[in-house]
Write an enzyme that holds these catalytic residues in place. Structure first.
Site, PDB file in Angstrom:
ATOM      1  N   ILE A 123       0.870  -1.185   0.000  1.00  0.00           N
ATOM      2  CA  ILE A 123       0.000   0.000   0.000  1.00  0.00           C
ATOM      3  C   ILE A 123       0.909   1.238   0.000  1.00  0.00           C
ATOM      4  CG2 ILE A 123      -0.368  -0.195   2.518  1.00  0.00           C
ATOM      5  CD1 ILE A 123      -3.180   1.112   1.903  1.00  0.00           C
ATOM      6  N   MET A 125       1.168   5.176   0.191  1.00  0.00           N
ATOM      7  CA  MET A 125       0.644   6.498   0.525  1.00  0.00           C
ATOM      8  C   MET A 125       1.780   7.513   0.503  1.00  0.00           C
ATOM      9  SD  MET A 125      -1.707   5.393   3.760  1.00  0.00           S
ATOM     10  CE  MET A 125      -0.926   3.913   4.278  1.00  0.00           C
ATOM     11  N   PRO A 128       7.990  11.368  -1.413  1.00  0.00           N
ATOM     12  CA  PRO A 128       9.177  12.074  -0.918  1.00  0.00           C
ATOM     13  C   PRO A 128       8.801  13.385  -0.224  1.00  0.00           C
ATOM     14  CG  PRO A 128       9.586  11.211  -3.118  1.00  0.00           C
ATOM     15  CD  PRO A 128       8.143  10.918  -2.818  1.00  0.00           C
ATOM     16  N   ALA A 178      -8.253  17.076   1.076  1.00  0.00           N
ATOM     17  CA  ALA A 178      -8.358  15.658   1.448  1.00  0.00           C
ATOM     18  C   ALA A 178      -9.517  14.978   0.714  1.00  0.00           C
ATOM     19  CB  ALA A 178      -8.543  15.539   2.951  1.00  0.00           C
ATOM     20  N   GLU A 242      -4.812  -1.501  10.964  1.00  0.00           N
ATOM     21  CA  GLU A 242      -3.372  -1.405  10.712  1.00  0.00           C
ATOM     22  C   GLU A 242      -2.623  -1.208  12.032  1.00  0.00           C
ATOM     23  OE1 GLU A 242      -2.491   1.595   7.836  1.00  0.00           O
ATOM     24  OE2 GLU A 242      -0.339   1.597   8.277  1.00  0.00           O
ATOM     25  N   GLN A 279      19.948  -6.734  42.185  1.00  0.00           N
ATOM     26  CA  GLN A 279      18.614  -6.140  42.336  1.00  0.00           C
ATOM     27  C   GLN A 279      18.225  -5.323  41.107  1.00  0.00           C
ATOM     28  OE1 GLN A 279      17.780  -2.811  45.019  1.00  0.00           O
ATOM     29  NE2 GLN A 279      16.275  -4.112  46.032  1.00  0.00           N
ATOM     30  N   GLN A 336      20.541  -3.779  27.352  1.00  0.00           N
ATOM     31  CA  GLN A 336      21.521  -3.294  28.333  1.00  0.00           C
ATOM     32  C   GLN A 336      21.994  -4.448  29.228  1.00  0.00           C
ATOM     33  OE1 GLN A 336      22.777  -0.295  28.383  1.00  0.00           O
ATOM     34  NE2 GLN A 336      23.910  -0.344  30.311  1.00  0.00           N
ATOM     35  N   GLY A 339      25.001  -6.477  28.245  1.00  0.00           N
ATOM     36  CA  GLY A 339      26.323  -5.854  28.165  1.00  0.00           C
ATOM     37  C   GLY A 339      26.776  -5.767  26.711  1.00  0.00           C
ATOM     38  N   GLY A 364       2.140   6.062  10.965  1.00  0.00           N
ATOM     39  CA  GLY A 364       1.852   7.280  11.740  1.00  0.00           C
ATOM     40  C   GLY A 364       2.858   7.426  12.861  1.00  0.00           C
TER      41      GLY A 364
HETATM   42  C1  FAD Z   1      10.628   0.875   7.041  1.00  0.00           C
HETATM   43  C2  FAD Z   1       9.484   1.757   6.621  1.00  0.00           C
HETATM   44  C3  FAD Z   1       8.373   1.183   6.041  1.00  0.00           C
HETATM   45  C4  FAD Z   1       7.322   2.007   5.599  1.00  0.00           C
HETATM   46  N1  FAD Z   1       6.246   1.425   4.938  1.00  0.00           N
HETATM   47  C5  FAD Z   1       5.339   2.228   4.336  1.00  0.00           C
HETATM   48  C6  FAD Z   1       4.328   1.673   3.481  1.00  0.00           C
HETATM   49  O1  FAD Z   1       4.239   0.449   3.292  1.00  0.00           O
HETATM   50  N2  FAD Z   1       3.469   2.527   2.866  1.00  0.00           N
HETATM   51  C7  FAD Z   1       3.545   3.883   3.044  1.00  0.00           C
HETATM   52  O2  FAD Z   1       2.729   4.598   2.439  1.00  0.00           O
HETATM   53  N3  FAD Z   1       4.474   4.435   3.851  1.00  0.00           N
HETATM   54  C8  FAD Z   1       5.368   3.644   4.493  1.00  0.00           C
HETATM   55  N4  FAD Z   1       6.351   4.195   5.288  1.00  0.00           N
HETATM   56  C9  FAD Z   1       6.402   5.653   5.453  1.00  0.00           C
HETATM   57  C10 FAD Z   1       6.022   6.116   6.839  1.00  0.00           C
HETATM   58  O3  FAD Z   1       4.654   5.925   7.076  1.00  0.00           O
HETATM   59  C11 FAD Z   1       6.470   7.585   6.971  1.00  0.00           C
HETATM   60  O4  FAD Z   1       7.885   7.578   6.998  1.00  0.00           O
HETATM   61  C12 FAD Z   1       5.898   8.254   8.198  1.00  0.00           C
HETATM   62  O5  FAD Z   1       4.506   8.424   8.084  1.00  0.00           O
HETATM   63  C13 FAD Z   1       6.542   9.640   8.458  1.00  0.00           C
HETATM   64  O6  FAD Z   1       6.573  10.415   7.295  1.00  0.00           O
HETATM   65  P1  FAD Z   1       7.964  11.118   6.837  1.00  0.00           P
HETATM   66  O7  FAD Z   1       8.997  10.041   6.804  1.00  0.00           O
HETATM   67  O8  FAD Z   1       7.707  11.867   5.595  1.00  0.00           O
HETATM   68  O9  FAD Z   1       8.320  12.082   8.024  1.00  0.00           O
HETATM   69  P2  FAD Z   1       7.803  13.608   8.200  1.00  0.00           P
HETATM   70  O10 FAD Z   1       6.348  13.645   8.005  1.00  0.00           O
HETATM   71  O11 FAD Z   1       8.666  14.473   7.363  1.00  0.00           O
HETATM   72  O12 FAD Z   1       8.126  13.841   9.725  1.00  0.00           O
HETATM   73  C14 FAD Z   1       9.428  14.203  10.223  1.00  0.00           C
HETATM   74  C15 FAD Z   1       9.310  14.450  11.717  1.00  0.00           C
HETATM   75  O13 FAD Z   1       8.414  15.548  11.934  1.00  0.00           O
HETATM   76  C16 FAD Z   1       7.383  15.159  12.822  1.00  0.00           C
HETATM   77  N5  FAD Z   1       6.126  15.827  12.473  1.00  0.00           N
HETATM   78  C17 FAD Z   1       5.510  15.890  11.272  1.00  0.00           C
HETATM   79  N6  FAD Z   1       4.346  16.561  11.370  1.00  0.00           N
HETATM   80  C18 FAD Z   1       4.228  16.933  12.673  1.00  0.00           C
HETATM   81  C19 FAD Z   1       3.251  17.642  13.419  1.00  0.00           C
HETATM   82  N7  FAD Z   1       2.126  18.085  12.847  1.00  0.00           N
HETATM   83  N8  FAD Z   1       3.456  17.841  14.735  1.00  0.00           N
HETATM   84  C20 FAD Z   1       4.580  17.371  15.330  1.00  0.00           C
HETATM   85  N9  FAD Z   1       5.535  16.694  14.689  1.00  0.00           N
HETATM   86  C21 FAD Z   1       5.367  16.469  13.379  1.00  0.00           C
HETATM   87  C22 FAD Z   1       7.254  13.657  12.634  1.00  0.00           C
HETATM   88  O14 FAD Z   1       6.622  13.054  13.737  1.00  0.00           O
HETATM   89  C23 FAD Z   1       8.719  13.273  12.485  1.00  0.00           C
HETATM   90  O15 FAD Z   1       9.311  13.172  13.747  1.00  0.00           O
HETATM   91  C24 FAD Z   1       7.383   3.390   5.789  1.00  0.00           C
HETATM   92  C25 FAD Z   1       8.508   3.957   6.413  1.00  0.00           C
HETATM   93  C26 FAD Z   1       9.553   3.169   6.813  1.00  0.00           C
HETATM   94  C27 FAD Z   1      10.769   3.820   7.423  1.00  0.00           C
END
Ligand code: FAD
Length: 380
Positions: A123, A125, A128, A178, A242, A279, A336, A339, A364
Site C-alpha cells: 500500500i 501512501m 518524498p 483531502a 493497521e 537487584q 543493556q 552488556g 503514523g
Molecule cells: C521501514 C518503513 C516502512 C514504511 N512502509 C510504508 C508503506 O508500506 N506505505 C507507506 O505509504 N508508507 C510507508 N512508510 C512511510 C512512513 O509511514 C512515513 O515515513 C511516516 O509516516 C513519516 O513520514 P515522513 O517520513 O515523511 O516524516 P515527516 O512527516 O517528514 O516527519 C518528520 C518528523 O516531523 C514530525 N512531524 C511531522 N508533522 C508533525 C506535526 N504536525 N506535529 C509534530 N511533529 C510532526 C514527525 O513526527 C517526524 O518526527 C514506511 C517507512 C519506513 C521507514
C-alpha cells in the site's frame, strides 16, 4: 497471548510448528537477501495463513480476525520483525481493504490469488514530499476515456519490490484537499510502473522497502477502489486495524526480547554471581513484565472494540503510541542487560533492537498519534 479457546489454541500450535519448520532455519538468509522469498509466501498461503479472516468464497480461511493478530505476534516473538511488517501489510492491511471496499469483480480478480500468495501486495501512501502530511501528496490520477492516467512517485513502500498489486493513493481533484484523494488497485505488471533500488535500512532487513514510479500509467476504469474522492476517508476507516497489527508486533517483540533476556541473565555471571541476582536486573525485568502485561490488557480491550466495530481512531492512536514507545524502551533495557554482547550481531537481542526502532515512525509517527489524541480532547 490472546485468551484462547480450543480453536485458537490449535491454530496457535499450527502457526508455531509452521514457523519453526519454514522460517526459523532460513531467517538469517532472508535478512541477508533483503526480502522473504516468494516460495515462503506460497507456503503460508497453502497453510491458510495469508487470508485468515477472509470469507472462504474469496479463498480465505474464514477464522477470527484476532488470529491474524496472533500470527503477527508470534512472528515478532521469534524476532522476525521484517517478516512481521511484510505480513502485516499483505495479510492484515491490504486484504481487508479489498474485503471492505472492493466491488465483486475486483474481489474476484485479486483476492483468491492474494490468499495463496501468488499475488503479493503493498500500500503506497507516502511520497518524498509528504509523509505525515498525507493530504499534501502530489501523485495524480486523471480520468481518461478508457480509465485513469496515473503519474507520480511513492517512497518507503513495504513489499514494494515484490508486490504484484499496490493500492496507490492519488489526487483525483487537487483543488478539493483531502476530499480530492482516491485509492487505486494498481497492477504492477502494467506498462508505466517501475521500482527504484531497495532502500537500505538499519533494521527489518527481511522486509523490502522501495520507491515506486508511475509514468503516465494507464489504469483500467475498474482500478478505482471504492468511490472517487473518498480515499482519505477510507484510509482513516482502515487505520484501526493497521495499528492493531503494529500493536501485535510490539507485544510479540517485547515477549520475545524478555524471554531471551531471562535466559541470558541466568547464565551470565559477574562478581561471582549470576547477573540475575543483582537487584537492578530483577527490578528491570519486573518492570518490563509489568509493562507488557499492561500493554496486553489495552490491546485485548482494543480487540474487543474492533470486533464490536467501536474502535475509534483515538483508541488506535493510543494503542500505537503506547505499545511502540514501550517496545523501544523495554527492548533497550533488555539489551543493556546483555552488556557488550547485546551490541553484537551474534546475539538476536540486537535484531529486536534495530527492528523495533521504526515502529514509532511508520503507520503514523508517535508525534502524529499525540496530535490525534489531543484533537479528540481539544478539537483542531
Ligand atoms: C521501514 C518503513 C516502512 C514504511 N512502509 C510504508 C508503506 O508500506 N506505505 C507507506 O505509504 N508508507 C510507508 N512508510 C512511510 C512512513 O509511514 C512515513 O515515513 C511516516 O509516516 C513519516 O513520514 P515522513 O517520513 O515523511 O516524516 P515527516 O512527516 O517528514 O516527519 C518528520 C518528523 O516531523 C514530525 N512531524 C511531522 N508533522 C508533525 C506535526 N504536525 N506535529 C509534530 N511533529 C510532526 C514527525 O513526527 C517526524 O518526527 C514506511 C517507512 C519506513 C521507514
Amino acid at each position: 497471548m490472546l485468551e484462547q479457546d480450543d480453536n485458537t489454541r490449535l491454530f496457535y500450535e499450527m502457526i508455531c510448528r509452521f514457523l519453526e519448520r519454514e522460517a526459523d532455519p532460513y531467517y538469517p538468509e532472508w535478512e541477508a537477501a533483503g526480502q522473504v522469498p516468494r516460495d515462503f509466501w506460497l507456503k503460508l498461503g497453502e497453510a491458510g495463513m495469508l487470508a485468515i479472516d477472509l470469507p472462504e468464497e474469496y479463498g480465505g480461511t474464514a477464522a477470527d480476525f484476532a488470529i491474524t493478530q496472533l500470527v503477527l505476534e508470534e512472528i515478532s516473538r521469534r524476532g522476525f520483525g521484517g517478516l512481521a511488517s511484510a505480513y502485516n501489510i499483505h495479510a492484515n492491511i491490504v486484504i481487508p481493504y479489498l474485503e471492505h471496499l472492493a466491488n465483486e469483480e475486483q474481489k474476484q480478480q485479486w483476492l483468491p490469488r492474494m490468499a495463496t500468495g501468488a499475488v503479493m501486495s503493498a500500500i503506497a501512501m507516502t511520497e518524498p514530499g509528504a509523509g505525515s502530511d498525507l493530504a499534501n501528496i502530489k501523485t495524480r490520477a486523471v480520468k481518461v476515456v478508457d480509465g485513469w492516467l496515473l503519474s507520480g512517485s511513492k517512497i518507503f513502500i513495504t513489499n514494494g519490490m515484490i508486490a504484484d498489486m499496490v493500492i496507490v493513493c492519488a489526487k483525483t481533484d487537487p483543488a478539493a484537499g483531502a476530499k480530492g484523494m482516491s485509492l487505486f488497485l494498481v497492477d504492477a505488471h502494467l506498462p508505466g510502473f517501475s521500482r527504484g533500488k531497495p532502500i537500505q535500512k538499519i533494521g527489518q532487513h527481511a522486509s523490502d522497502t522501495a520507491e515506486l514510479f508511475f509514468e503516465q500509467m494507464l489504469l483500467p476504469a475498474n482500478a478505482l477502489l471504492g468511490e472517487e474522492g473518498a480515499g482519505f476517508a477510507y484510509l482513516m476507516q482502515e487505520l484501526p486495524r493497521e495499528r492493531l497489527g503494529v500493536g501485535a508486533q510490539a507485544l510479540g517483540a517485547m515477549e520475545g526480547a524478555l524471554a531471551l533476556t531471562l535466559a541470558y541473565v541466568k547464565e551470565r555471571s559477574a562478581f561471582g554471581q549470576p547477573i540475575a541476582s543483582f537487584q537492578n536486573t530483577r527490578f528491570k525485568l519486573a518492570e518490563v513484565r509489568a509493562q507488557i502485561d499492561m500493554a496486553r490488557a489495552y490491546f485485548n480491550h482494543c480487540l474487543t472494540l474492533y470486533r464490536q466495530k467501536r474502535m475509534t481512531s483515538t483508541d488506535a492512536a493510543i494503542l500505537k503510541l503506547q505499545l511502540t514507545e514501550m517496545q523501544c524502551q523495554t527492548i533497550d533495557q533488555c539489551l543493556q542487560l546483555f552488556g557488550g554482547y547485546g551490541y553484537t550481531l551474534d546475539y538476536p537481542i540486537s535484531r529486536f533492537y534495530v527492528d523495533a526502532r521504526v515502529q514509532t515512525i511508520y503507520a503514523g509517527t508517535s508525534e502524529i498519534m499525540k496530535e490525534v489524541i489531543a484533537r479528540s480532547m481539544l478539537g483542531k
